[in-house]
Design a protein around this motif. Structure first.
Motif, PDB file in Angstrom:
ATOM      1  N   ASP A 118       0.850  -1.190   0.000  1.00  0.00           N
ATOM      2  CA  ASP A 118       0.000   0.000   0.000  1.00  0.00           C
ATOM      3  C   ASP A 118       0.886   1.241   0.000  1.00  0.00           C
ATOM      4  OD1 ASP A 118      -1.944   1.919   0.276  1.00  0.00           O
ATOM      5  OD2 ASP A 118      -2.839   1.094   2.101  1.00  0.00           O
ATOM      6  N   GLU A 150      -6.204  -4.736  -5.016  1.00  0.00           N
ATOM      7  CA  GLU A 150      -6.436  -4.398  -6.420  1.00  0.00           C
ATOM      8  C   GLU A 150      -5.712  -3.109  -6.795  1.00  0.00           C
ATOM      9  OE1 GLU A 150     -10.628  -4.211  -6.808  1.00  0.00           O
ATOM     10  OE2 GLU A 150     -10.929  -6.386  -6.622  1.00  0.00           O
ATOM     11  N   GLU A 151      -5.758  -2.115  -5.906  1.00  0.00           N
ATOM     12  CA  GLU A 151      -5.078  -0.842  -6.176  1.00  0.00           C
ATOM     13  C   GLU A 151      -3.568  -1.038  -6.269  1.00  0.00           C
ATOM     14  OE1 GLU A 151      -6.349   1.605  -2.966  1.00  0.00           O
ATOM     15  OE2 GLU A 151      -8.297   2.079  -3.859  1.00  0.00           O
ATOM     16  N   PRO A 158      -4.994  -8.984  -8.879  1.00  0.00           N
ATOM     17  CA  PRO A 158      -4.516  -8.649  -7.533  1.00  0.00           C
ATOM     18  C   PRO A 158      -3.706  -9.786  -6.930  1.00  0.00           C
ATOM     19  CG  PRO A 158      -6.856  -9.142  -7.488  1.00  0.00           C
ATOM     20  CD  PRO A 158      -6.470  -9.084  -8.930  1.00  0.00           C
ATOM     21  N   THR A 206       0.520   4.144  -1.217  1.00  0.00           N
ATOM     22  CA  THR A 206      -0.166   5.414  -0.966  1.00  0.00           C
ATOM     23  C   THR A 206      -0.251   5.692   0.531  1.00  0.00           C
ATOM     24  OG1 THR A 206      -1.461   5.163  -2.987  1.00  0.00           O
ATOM     25  CG2 THR A 206      -2.294   6.705  -1.336  1.00  0.00           C
ATOM     26  N   ARG A 220      -2.635  -2.627  -9.535  1.00  0.00           N
ATOM     27  CA  ARG A 220      -2.734  -1.667 -10.629  1.00  0.00           C
ATOM     28  C   ARG A 220      -1.482  -0.782 -10.671  1.00  0.00           C
ATOM     29  NH1 ARG A 220      -7.514  -0.487  -9.744  1.00  0.00           N
ATOM     30  NH2 ARG A 220      -7.254   1.337  -8.406  1.00  0.00           N
ATOM     31  N   LEU A 221      -1.011  -0.346  -9.506  1.00  0.00           N
ATOM     32  CA  LEU A 221       0.201   0.476  -9.448  1.00  0.00           C
ATOM     33  C   LEU A 221       1.429  -0.303  -9.918  1.00  0.00           C
ATOM     34  CD1 LEU A 221      -0.318   2.314  -6.030  1.00  0.00           C
ATOM     35  CD2 LEU A 221      -0.338   3.363  -8.299  1.00  0.00           C
ATOM     36  N   ILE A 273      -9.857  -4.574  -1.951  1.00  0.00           N
ATOM     37  CA  ILE A 273      -9.781  -3.360  -2.762  1.00  0.00           C
ATOM     38  C   ILE A 273      -8.371  -2.785  -2.732  1.00  0.00           C
ATOM     39  CG2 ILE A 273     -10.553  -0.955  -2.891  1.00  0.00           C
ATOM     40  CD1 ILE A 273     -13.312  -1.979  -1.877  1.00  0.00           C
ATOM     41  N   LYS A 274      -7.751  -2.762  -1.549  1.00  0.00           N
ATOM     42  CA  LYS A 274      -6.374  -2.276  -1.422  1.00  0.00           C
ATOM     43  C   LYS A 274      -5.430  -3.117  -2.282  1.00  0.00           C
ATOM     44  CE  LYS A 274      -6.330   1.151   1.625  1.00  0.00           C
ATOM     45  NZ  LYS A 274      -5.718   2.463   1.318  1.00  0.00           N
TER      46      LYS A 274
END
Length: 538
Positions: free
Chosen positions: A313, A464-465, A475, A315, A468-469, A461-462
């Motif tokens: 994560d 998946e993000e 995922p 972000t 994507r990054l 969801i985290k």
């Protein structure tokens, strides 16, 4: 029945004519004695303090010469005498007290400087039982309390840091102290004896295995006054309790500005988490934000562990806390400073790593000298309105648990390792907690939701993000193991995990619907393990 006061008004200014100095920590005591002597103050002292002062040629009277009674029993009995306590407790403007002083030859003591036997330090070193007991001060606290009670007339000092302000006051006010100053020093003295007695009582409870004593006091010494608390309108201080546990309270700040209240809270959470990964089993890194992990990983090197933790994560990791289970090396330091980070905490840091981190002067670097023992019980506490909740630390370790396979399919060896890893992390995630892990890395973390199914979905969801990054087409939760820190109350949480691609689940078990959850796992080919231990964290 309460004792009635005679309501004799306290004087504002009191001239210091006689001082009793008896300290364990001799820091600054000779300088204090010399300054007081130069002001015409008569000095009384005991034991080692008397020797230290006399050795400098400063006139000082041994308390034994005042009481007419020698120090006995290895110094255990020296100041517990009416001529000492009478001099501290006498109300100078009370005619009856004046008569008693005259009748019994009691001289007034206007200033008391005492610091206590180093019980907290001895306890922190883990000395044996007799040595620890021997370092319980009796006469010191008795005199401190006597002087503090009679602060209308007596000034009391409890710490070498008190000496400069006292001397400044005496020089400014013709050898006198003010009532407001004496009151503030009395308050400090009572706080000191309270913290001292708290350390003793808690040590006894610990030594005797009394986990829930009738009386529980938690005391500490102010390490630093903070700029503010969780928010700017809240005041705060950081206190150390003397517990012999490596961590943020005992760490050395090698560089960076003062830690904030939130920094300390988050850094403690980070270091406690990473301590669960023993250095001999490989490097580990935990990245924490708002007391929750946003990435945890092991690796072949610290820099690899850091990169893998960050990928979970990136972000949320911005402005976070980074905890390491091994010495910070140059390679890891070079990578870490690329991201804005509030704090790095590690057992040690190499000189090369320190030089690299120094390029970011506001980045705090803490070293602890070791890791806390994750199996150690200790205490944790939190306040509620009108009370204090105290419990033993959550020292449950997944390696110590009797894991029970409850599904038709047993986990593969790699799934089992990821299960253990995820459950170890979930212990440090705010409840409700769901953690997905794969190959020794967290790939999705859901924290602090009112519904466990929401935690499972947020973690997915985290993931998946993050994928994507990283430019991945799916995922990392696909093929992962997932941990829940408490039982799954319904199959819906499990179905969310299955939807995310998890193939193995570890949870405590114990729900009324365990059979239904297990059936659902079997229907989807999921391997499930029960630990029998819950890790709620609120």
């Amino acid at each position: 029945m309460a004792i009635a006061s005679k309501k004799i008004p306290a004087p504002d200014k009191v001239k210091v004519r006689t001082a009793l100095l008896s300290v364990s920590d001799k820091t600054g005591i000779v300088e204090l004695a010399r300054a007081l002597h130069e002001m015409g103050v008569r000095l009384l002292s005991t034991g080692g303090t008397h020797k230290a002062i006399a050795a400098e040629g400063i006139p000082v009277t041994d308390v034994s010469d005042v009481t007419g009674f020698p120090e006995i029993m290895d110094g255990r009995v020296k100041t517990l005498h009416p001529l000492v306590h009478g001099g501290l407790l006498a109300i100078r403007d009370d005619q009856e007290h004046q008569a008693a002083m005259a009748e019994h030859g009691i001289g007034a003591i206007d200033l008391l400087a005492i610091n206590l036997y180093p019980f907290e330090e001895v306890r922190a070193k883990g000395e044996d039982y007799p040595t620890t007991v021997e370092n319980i001060d009796i006469g010191g606290p008795a005199m401190l309390r006597a002087a503090a009670k009679n602060h209308a007339y007596v000034t009391v000092l409890t710490d070498p840091s008190d000496y400069p302000a006292l001397l400044q006051s005496l020089r400014f006010d013709d050898g006198c102290t003010s009532y407001e100053y004496r009151k503030s020093q009395a308050a400090k003295a009572f706080a000191r004896t309270a913290a001292y007695d708290a350390a003793i009582s808690n040590w006894f409870a610990e030594a005797l295995g009394i986990e829930i004593p009738r009386y529980r006091v938690i005391g500490g010494v102010l390490k630093e006054k903070m700029r503010y608390g969780e928010n700017p309108h809240q005041s705060a201080g950081f206190y150390v309790t003397g517990e012999n546990r490596k961590g943020v309270a005992t760490a050395t700040l090698l560089q960076g500005k003062q830690l904030s209240y939130n920094n300390i809270n988050d850094t403690d959470a980070a270091f406690e988490l990473v301590s669960g990964f023993l250095p001999e089993n490989g490097p580990a890194c935990a990245i924490i934000k708002h007391a929750n992990p946003c990435g945890v990983a092991v690796g072949s090197s610290l820099v690899e562990a850091y990169k893998r933790a960050l990928a979970c994560d990136p972000t949320s990791a911005f402005g976070g806390i980074i905890a390491l289970n091994r010495m910070l090396d140059a390679e890891a330091a070079e990578e870490i400073i690329k991201l804005f980070t509030e704090v790095i905490i590690a057992p040690e840091a190499s000189p090369e790593a320190c030089a690299i981190v120094a390029r970011k002067p506001n980045l705090r670097l803490l070293v602890t000298g070791g890791l806390p023992d994750p199996r150690e019980r200790g205490l944790s506490a939190k306040t509620v309105a009108g009370g204090l909740l105290v419990q033993t630390r959550d020292n449950g370790i997944v390696e110590d648990l009797d894991l029970r396979v409850v599904t038709k399919r047993a986990p593969t060896p790699s799934e089992l390792e990821d299960m253990k890893f995820a459950f170890k992390v979930a212990k440090h995630v705010k409840s409700n907690a769901v953690v997905y892990a794969k190959d020794g890395t967290t790939v999705g973390i859901g924290a602090g939701q009112m519904s466990r199914v929401d935690s499972a979905r947020i973690a997915a969801i985290k993931a998946e993000e993050a994928a994507r990054l990283m430019g991945l087409d799916k995922p990392l939760t696909v093929g992962s193991a997932v941990a829940s820190e408490a039982f799954l109350p319904f199959p819906d949480s499990l179905l969310s995990m299955v939807e995310a691609g998890a193939t193995a689940v570890i949870q405590p078990g114990g729900s009324m619907r365990d059979d239904e959850v297990i059936r659902t796992a079997d229907e989807h080919g999921i391997a499930m393990v029960f630990t029998g231990m819950r890790h709620f964290l609120h």
